[in-house]
Design an enzyme around this catalytic site. Sequence first.
Site, PDB file in Angstrom:
ATOM      1  CE  LYS A   1      -8.563  -2.900   2.564  1.00 33.13           C
ATOM      2  NZ  LYS A   1      -9.168  -3.537   1.383  1.00 33.13           N
TER       3      LYS A   1
ATOM      4  CE1 TYR B   1      23.302   3.562  -7.589  1.00 39.97           C
ATOM      5  CE2 TYR B   1      21.352   4.178  -6.324  1.00 39.97           C
ATOM      6  CZ  TYR B   1      22.600   3.575  -6.402  1.00 39.97           C
ATOM      7  OH  TYR B   1      23.153   3.006  -5.284  1.00 39.97           O
TER       8      TYR B   1
END
Length: 378
Positions: A47, A268
């Site tokens: 999956k 940042y």
Amino acid sequence: MLLSPADRAGSTGSSGGVLTVDLGAIQRNYRRLVAQAGGAAVAGVVKADAYGLGVERVAPALLEAGCRTFFVAHLTEALALRPLLPDGAELFVLNGLLPGDERLCAESGIRPVLNSLEQVAAWSALGLSLGRRLPAAIQVDSGMSRVGLAPQEVEALASDPARLAGVETVLVMSHLACADEPDHPANAAQLAAFETLAARLPAARRSLANSAGLFLDARFRFDLARPGIALYGGAPNAVRPNPMEPVVRLEARVIQTREVPARAGIGYGFSVVADRPMRLATLSVGYADGWLRSASNRGAVAFQGRRLPIVGRVSMDSIIVEAGEAALAPGDLVDLIGPEASLDAAAEAAGTISYEILTALGHRYERRYLSANKGDRP
């Protein structure tokens, strides 16, 4: 084997990073799990695009290794995978079917995992309308409270066999919630619940063990095991050494290096301020590539035997590492995951699990696939 430095030096350099998937290692991991299963069959859980690694490459490799039963989560995944599998291969949809998808599923030779009385009723009705019993798995909830028939729903089926008149029950299954903690009492409780519930349903193969469950005692193996993360090199549990072979190498390319003085802000928010002069390297991979922002100021990359700590916040397209004395130059590749930076270590540094690291990997990497027999392919 994974690419050598010489092999990697020949990559195009047009991407910010290189993701190498060793299909031969997946095959060897599959065979290792078959040996661990002690006679039970072993499926391949593919999956989420084979846990982010490319189901169109992984499924054929598993077929070559002897796998004949596959599990995905959604019908759309199964429809894409079905053409890659031979007619004799089983393909199950773990989440079952949404209303209206039954005929497409049946016509495509796909087997749903029925998780509710409503799914059972719709599948059985289609079978009766077609004049045949349609194969399916039935999942019971043995204690995880996620999907599967609750005990009272199992009893409803047991007391009214006509509900299954159009269903050929080929598998009865459940899922373990705590198998990665071998001593957790929930494992024994779920085993007992599963045995009780399965005994009330039609005779069929039984399946309970996931990757971690295969490394519990033999009572958990039943007829079919369903490993996922172990195929891809993840540790089945955190208690014992990882018995699986690494499958993934993830490398990021250096964009530039720089010297910064003490008190320089880094990244940042200036979440790091240099406490001394530092040599930094900026790498061309970020959270848009699946390198999780939670790895900010945690963990490290590796280059030629050196550990280079991540400093500052992970950006969308880049991360910053402390380069120190490492002989880094623009265009060089450093390991995010590799021989000196394991998948599980990367997950731990990001405060997550190996499943999330793999399934989050983006599509901007140059992808290379290595085969046990055919070498590397782009």
